[in-house]
Design a protein around this motif. Sequence first.
Motif, PDB file in Angstrom:
ATOM      1  N   ASP A 122      -1.173   4.231  13.308  1.00  0.00           N
ATOM      2  CA  ASP A 122      -1.636   3.975  11.774  1.00  0.00           C
ATOM      3  C   ASP A 122      -1.620   5.885  11.052  1.00  0.00           C
ATOM      4  N   GLN A 123      -1.414   6.878  11.157  1.00  0.00           N
ATOM      5  CA  GLN A 123      -0.884   7.895  10.549  1.00  0.00           C
ATOM      6  C   GLN A 123      -0.174   7.965   9.745  1.00  0.00           C
ATOM      7  N   SER A 175       3.849   3.159   8.721  1.00  0.00           N
ATOM      8  CA  SER A 175       3.546   3.550  10.077  1.00  0.00           C
ATOM      9  C   SER A 175       3.606   3.334  11.379  1.00  0.00           C
TER      10      SER A 175
END
Length: 342
Positions: free
Chosen positions: A265-266, A277
């Motif tokens: 989810d960066q 993401s």
Amino acid sequence: MRRLSWLFCPFILISLCWPIQSIAASDSELFSKQGYRITNYRRPLPAEAPAGKRIETEALADLINQSNPVLLDVLAITLRPESAQFGLSWLPASPRQHLPGSIWLPNVGYGYLEPCMRAWLERTLHRLTGGDLDRAVVFYCVTDCWMSWNVVKRASALGYRNLYWYPEGSDGWAAAGLPLVAAEPQPLPGMTAGQKDTLFDCPATDLKAALERSDESDKQGLLLFFETHHCPFCQRMRAGVLADPGLIAEYRRNFVALALDMESDQPLTDFDGTVTSAREVAQRLGVVRSPTLLFLNNQGEEEYRYSGLIVDPRRFRSLADYVSGGHHQNIGFKTYYKQQQD
């Protein structure tokens, strides 16, 4: 009066519970599901190490004199991605000084690590320890820096057993009157001239910029390698065909290659410039299994996808020829590969 006291009890309970709920909500924003700190990295630290032992300045000085531990400085700095004009490079905002004998591995302390950064950390730890999981390793940063806390936790997950967390960092060392020395960040693969021991660009944070770089460099588009950190087939490919120098050169001639953790989810800049993401990109593109190789043209349109393990270098090279030569528009890969082997 007794009846009134009962009436007020629910309100007292609500007021007591409310701060607890607020703290829980705050923690969910500060930490990933795996327990890594993901934001507000310069904040007061907990008393306990996430793994191994917390160590103070005097004890660390004794440890260095007695055991010669691996000292890892994990202070984060700006990383300029590779472009058509500039190579991949670290851009420190100011000169860094750290403990003598330390190795500076920037940016490995973020809560979310891209596959290439995670692989770099794993390879470097293995090299510095000689593969000895019981070798003493000390992680530090500066005062009130969660980066070192994260890396201790990550090293423990990799199986290292003799870990030390030095939360006072270089600030605490200097405050004790102990010497610091000038530091230089360790180069990522691709920073040293002629060094390309990985197919994938690092960091993979901007799909739009990668597509523009492909177009500017007269390449055919992007190769997106979708993986997960617990995928054994992905690891086999990384250790095999994806690490083969000849195959790396073959693919880099025609594609800009990026590795995406489809569970991450960066923040990632999408093709249209919006923030998304890797997880959302995988879902939007219909990628449901790992490993998956997705070839896109310079307009961001899908040309071909291959899902599954490839261990044979001949097959992997043939896949590059199949897409770059446009054969995927007329014939299936299985048939094409068979024809090439006949």
